[in-house]
Design a protein around this motif. Structure first.
Motif, short mmCIF file in Angstrom:
data_model
loop_
_atom_site.label_atom_id
_atom_site.label_comp_id
_atom_site.label_asym_id
_atom_site.label_seq_id
_atom_site.Cartn_x
_atom_site.Cartn_y
_atom_site.Cartn_z
N ARG A 1 -2.30 6.78 5.25
CA ARG A 1 -3.28 6.32 4.25
C ARG A 1 -4.25 7.44 3.88
O ARG A 1 -4.60 7.63 2.71
CB ARG A 1 -4.04 5.12 4.82
CG ARG A 1 -5.06 4.53 3.88
CD ARG A 1 -5.76 3.35 4.53
NE ARG A 1 -4.88 2.20 4.73
CZ ARG A 1 -4.54 1.71 5.92
NH1 ARG A 1 -4.99 2.27 7.03
NH2 ARG A 1 -3.76 0.65 6.01
N GLN A 2 -4.70 8.19 4.88
CA GLN A 2 -5.67 9.26 4.65
C GLN A 2 -5.04 10.42 3.86
O GLN A 2 -5.70 11.04 3.02
CB GLN A 2 -6.22 9.76 5.98
CG GLN A 2 -7.21 8.82 6.65
CD GLN A 2 -6.56 7.56 7.22
OE1 GLN A 2 -5.46 7.64 7.75
NE2 GLN A 2 -7.25 6.43 7.10
N THR B 1 2.38 4.95 0.66
CA THR B 1 2.46 5.85 1.81
C THR B 1 2.83 7.24 1.29
O THR B 1 3.10 7.42 0.09
CB THR B 1 3.54 5.39 2.80
OG1 THR B 1 4.82 5.49 2.15
CG2 THR B 1 3.29 3.97 3.27
N ASP C 1 -0.43 2.51 7.81
CA ASP C 1 -1.30 2.52 8.99
C ASP C 1 -0.73 3.33 10.15
O ASP C 1 -1.28 3.31 11.24
CB ASP C 1 -1.61 1.08 9.44
CG ASP C 1 -0.35 0.29 9.78
OD1 ASP C 1 0.77 0.82 9.58
OD2 ASP C 1 -0.48 -0.86 10.25
N ARG C 2 0.37 4.04 9.91
CA ARG C 2 0.94 4.87 10.97
C ARG C 2 0.44 6.31 10.85
O ARG C 2 0.16 6.79 9.74
CB ARG C 2 2.47 4.86 10.89
CG ARG C 2 3.12 3.57 11.38
CD ARG C 2 4.62 3.69 11.36
NE ARG C 2 5.25 2.46 11.84
CZ ARG C 2 6.56 2.24 11.80
NH1 ARG C 2 7.37 3.14 11.28
NH2 ARG C 2 7.05 1.10 12.25
N GLU D 1 0.83 -1.20 0.00
CA GLU D 1 0.00 0.00 0.00
C GLU D 1 0.87 1.25 0.00
O GLU D 1 1.84 1.34 0.76
CB GLU D 1 -0.91 -0.02 1.23
CG GLU D 1 -1.94 1.08 1.23
CD GLU D 1 -2.93 0.95 2.39
OE1 GLU D 1 -3.81 1.82 2.48
OE2 GLU D 1 -2.82 -0.01 3.18
N LYS E 1 4.78 3.98 7.09
CA LYS E 1 3.82 2.89 6.92
C LYS E 1 2.42 3.46 6.74
O LYS E 1 2.06 4.47 7.35
CB LYS E 1 3.83 1.96 8.13
CG LYS E 1 5.18 1.34 8.46
CD LYS E 1 5.66 0.40 7.38
CE LYS E 1 6.99 -0.24 7.76
NZ LYS E 1 7.53 -1.09 6.67
N GLY F 1 -3.69 9.57 9.60
CA GLY F 1 -2.75 8.58 9.13
C GLY F 1 -2.19 8.83 7.74
O GLY F 1 -2.72 9.62 6.96
#
Length: 227
Positions: free
Chosen positions: A162-163, A4, A139-140, A2, A137, A160
């Protein structure tokens, strides 16, 4: 894997390393140069694997490089504008439990309670430095920003990686951002529009231009700068 924030930024570096990334009123850096600044800063951080890092700086090439360095190191940045009341600045950074604060010498007296990493007006890149590991990462958390609440007491909101990547993608799709675009960084770093301005630009290969605080506060000077 995914994507980052930093992996997406690195895609832009690899795609067009010589494309201008950031221009402020003192300097200009291309994407590969910005990438090297990031590694240089990480190599000098006082904490090898930080979790949360405060940022109290003037808006500039060095500020954005510092933010990217914090993210690549796997940490979340906590932005606070330098003109915040000292007690409010201290409260925010203390509540977030920052490992250290990235700042400039002129603001160090306001941050005596914290371990400081001082960034000068020129970051000398070590040509022998090899690329450092990317600990970013999906999810961090990427940053913690304070926002008003129903109670009236500001609370820290954690967002995060991802967002932020999703925000950059939506920004690109909504405004048709391409590498030909030049975007203005105008907002204070304590509002989410700052995130959109910075990462909506750099994660899409465009160029970010940053006026000084004096220029931002002078409409005529800002128009001239943006021309």
């Amino acid at each position: 894997m995914e994507p980052t924030i930093y992996s997406r930024f690195k895609e832009m570096v690899n795609a067009d390393p010589d494309h201008p990334a950031i221009i402020d009123e003192r300097s200009c850096v291309n994407y590969s140069g910005l990438d090297r600044l990031v590694d240089t800063l990480i190599s000098r951080f006082p904490s090898f694997i930080p979790a949360r890092v405060g940022v109290v700086m003037d808006h500039s090439v060095e500020m954005i490089a510092s933010i990217l360095a914090i993210i690549k190191a796997g940490a979340a940045f906590v932005p606070v504008e330098p003109d915040f009341p000292p007690e409010r600045m201290t409260r925010f950074l203390t509540e977030c439990g920052v490992d250290f604060v990235v700042t400039q010498e002129k603001y160090s007296s306001r941050l005596k309670e914290f371990s400081l990493f001082i960034v000068g007006p020129v970051i000398n890149v070590d040509p022998s430095l090899h690329p450092l590991p990317d600990r970013c990462k999906a999810d961090r958390p990427a940053y913690i920003m304070y926002s008003s609440s129903i109670s009236g007491y500001p609370i820290g909101v954690m967002v995060g990686n991802r967002q932020v990547v999703a925000l950059a993608d939506r920004f690109r799709d909504t405004f048709n951002i391409s590498t030909d675009d030049v975007l203005l960084q105008y907002s204070a770093d304590i509002v989410n529009i700052f995130i959109e301005e910075v990462f909506g630009t750099l994660l899409n290969g465009a160029m970010l231009v940053i006026p000084s605080a004096t220029t931002r506060n002078d409409p005529q000077a800002l128009l001239k700068f943006a021309d």
